[in-house]
Scaffold this motif. Structure first.
Motif, short mmCIF file in Angstrom:
data_model
loop_
_atom_site.label_atom_id
_atom_site.label_comp_id
_atom_site.label_asym_id
_atom_site.label_seq_id
_atom_site.Cartn_x
_atom_site.Cartn_y
_atom_site.Cartn_z
N ASN A 173 107.39 -35.47 -65.97
CA ASN A 173 107.80 -35.17 -67.38
C ASN A 173 109.21 -35.85 -66.59
N HIS A 174 109.64 -37.10 -67.72
CA HIS A 174 110.92 -37.66 -67.00
C HIS A 174 112.03 -37.69 -68.15
N LEU A 175 112.62 -37.02 -67.62
CA LEU A 175 114.30 -36.00 -68.37
C LEU A 175 115.36 -36.55 -68.35
N LYS A 176 115.99 -37.82 -67.35
CA LYS A 176 117.41 -38.18 -66.93
C LYS A 176 116.46 -39.77 -66.82
N ALA A 177 117.44 -41.02 -66.90
CA ALA A 177 117.38 -41.94 -66.17
C ALA A 177 118.32 -42.12 -65.57
N VAL A 178 117.69 -43.58 -65.03
CA VAL A 178 118.82 -43.23 -63.34
C VAL A 178 118.81 -44.85 -62.70
N THR A 179 119.29 -45.74 -62.34
CA THR A 179 120.14 -46.93 -62.60
C THR A 179 120.70 -47.42 -60.97
N ASP A 180 120.97 -46.60 -60.36
CA ASP A 180 121.28 -47.22 -59.10
C ASP A 180 121.40 -45.58 -58.02
N GLY A 181 121.60 -45.94 -56.38
CA GLY A 181 121.55 -44.63 -55.81
C GLY A 181 120.55 -44.05 -55.46
N TYR A 182 120.33 -43.18 -55.24
CA TYR A 182 119.31 -41.87 -54.94
C TYR A 182 117.69 -41.34 -55.83
N VAL A 183 117.27 -40.68 -55.42
CA VAL A 183 116.06 -39.74 -56.19
C VAL A 183 115.88 -39.34 -55.04
N TYR A 184 115.76 -37.53 -55.05
CA TYR A 184 114.80 -36.83 -54.29
C TYR A 184 113.82 -36.01 -54.91
N ALA A 185 113.07 -36.38 -54.39
CA ALA A 185 111.56 -35.58 -54.68
C ALA A 185 111.91 -34.39 -53.98
N LYS A 186 111.72 -32.86 -54.57
CA LYS A 186 111.49 -31.39 -53.46
C LYS A 186 109.98 -31.18 -53.23
N ALA A 187 109.49 -31.15 -52.99
CA ALA A 187 108.18 -30.41 -53.34
C ALA A 187 108.21 -28.56 -52.42
N THR A 188 107.53 -28.28 -53.24
CA THR A 188 107.04 -26.33 -53.11
C THR A 188 105.54 -26.41 -53.97
N PHE A 189 105.04 -25.70 -53.42
CA PHE A 189 103.68 -24.53 -53.41
C PHE A 189 104.09 -23.77 -54.27
N ILE A 190 103.02 -24.19 -55.61
CA ILE A 190 103.14 -22.87 -56.32
C ILE A 190 101.69 -22.01 -56.46
N HIS A 191 100.79 -22.98 -56.02
CA HIS A 191 99.37 -21.97 -55.13
C HIS A 191 99.35 -23.21 -54.04
N LYS A 192 98.77 -22.29 -52.89
CA LYS A 192 98.14 -22.81 -51.89
C LYS A 192 96.71 -22.12 -51.52
N GLY A 193 95.86 -22.74 -51.93
CA GLY A 193 94.46 -22.45 -51.91
C GLY A 193 93.69 -23.35 -50.60
N ARG A 194 92.82 -22.53 -50.18
CA ARG A 194 92.37 -23.35 -49.07
C ARG A 194 91.74 -24.34 -49.29
N LEU A 226 101.86 -31.67 -58.76
CA LEU A 226 100.16 -32.72 -58.32
C LEU A 226 99.85 -31.69 -58.06
N SER A 227 97.68 -31.53 -57.70
CA SER A 227 97.14 -30.78 -57.20
C SER A 227 96.84 -31.68 -56.55
N THR A 228 96.14 -30.72 -55.61
CA THR A 228 94.73 -31.33 -54.06
C THR A 228 94.40 -30.63 -53.59
N ILE A 229 93.63 -31.10 -53.13
CA ILE A 229 92.13 -30.66 -52.75
C ILE A 229 92.12 -30.62 -51.51
N SER A 230 91.94 -29.68 -50.12
CA SER A 230 91.60 -30.18 -48.85
C SER A 230 89.81 -30.27 -48.72
N LEU A 231 89.00 -31.56 -47.84
CA LEU A 231 88.12 -31.04 -47.79
C LEU A 231 87.78 -30.97 -46.59
#
Length: 141
Positions: free
Chosen positions: A89-110, A132-137
Motif C-alpha cells: 500500500n503506497h501512501l506517499k510519493a518520493v522524488t529523491d533521497g533514500y527510502v528505507y525498508a524495515k522487515a519484522t516478523f509477524i509470524h515465524k513458523g517452521r 510479505l509471506s514466505t515459505i521455507s522448504l
C-alpha cells in the motif's frame, strides 16, 4: 563462523552483486534480533514517467528485505526460502533521497513466515506498508 555485524552486512551486500538488488541499488544497512533494514536511493532511473518513485521498485525493495530477513533468521543450511505473496500500500510519493525498508516478523513458523515491512523516507515519513509471506522448504538431498 562468528562474524561481526559489519562483516555480516558486508557479506550480505557482497552476495547481492549481480542480482536485482544491485540493479536497484538496494543495500542492507542494519539488522537486529528480529528485524532487517535496507535502503534504496531514489533516482530518476527508479521513477515513473511523472517523476516519482515507481511502486514496483518499492515492492521489490520490500520483497528483498523480507526475503533477506528470512534467510538471516531461519535455518538456510537445510532450507531454502521463496516468496509466496506480497502486498504493498503506497501512501506517499518520493522524488529523491533514500527510502528505507524495515522487515519484522509477524509470524515465524517452521514452514511459513509473515513479515511486516514499513518503507520510510529520509524524514521518517511512512511511504508504503507491505506484507510479505514466505515459505521455507527442505533442500533436496
Amino acid at each position: 563462523m562468528n562474524l561481526s555485524k559489519s562483516e555480516m552486512l558486508a557479506k550480505a551486500n557482497e552476495i547481492s552483486k549481480g542480482t536485482l538488488l544491485e540493479t536497484l541499488g538496494i543495500e542492507i544497512i542494519d539488522y537486529g534480533e528480529d528485524f532487517l533494514v535496507a535502503r534504496m536511493a531514489v533516482t530518476p532511473r527508479l521513477h515513473q514517467p511523472d517523476g516519482v518513485l515507481h511502486g514496483g521498485a518499492t515492492a521489490a525493495l520490500a520483497e528483498s528485505v523480507g526475503s533477506f530477513a528470512a534467510h538471516l533468521f531461519l535455518d538456510i543450511e537445510n532450507k531454502f526460502v521463496r516468496g509466496i505473496e506480497i502486498t504493498a500500500n503506497h501512501l506517499k510519493a518520493v522524488t529523491d533521497g533514500y527510502v528505507y525498508a524495515k522487515a519484522t516478523f509477524i509470524h515465524k513458523g517452521r514452514t511459513t513466515q509473515l513479515f511486516d515491512i514499513r518503507v520510510t523516507d529520509d524524514h521518517d515519513n511512512l511511504v508504503s506498508v507491505c506484507r510479505l509471506s514466505t515459505i521455507s522448504l527442505s533442500k533436496p538431498t
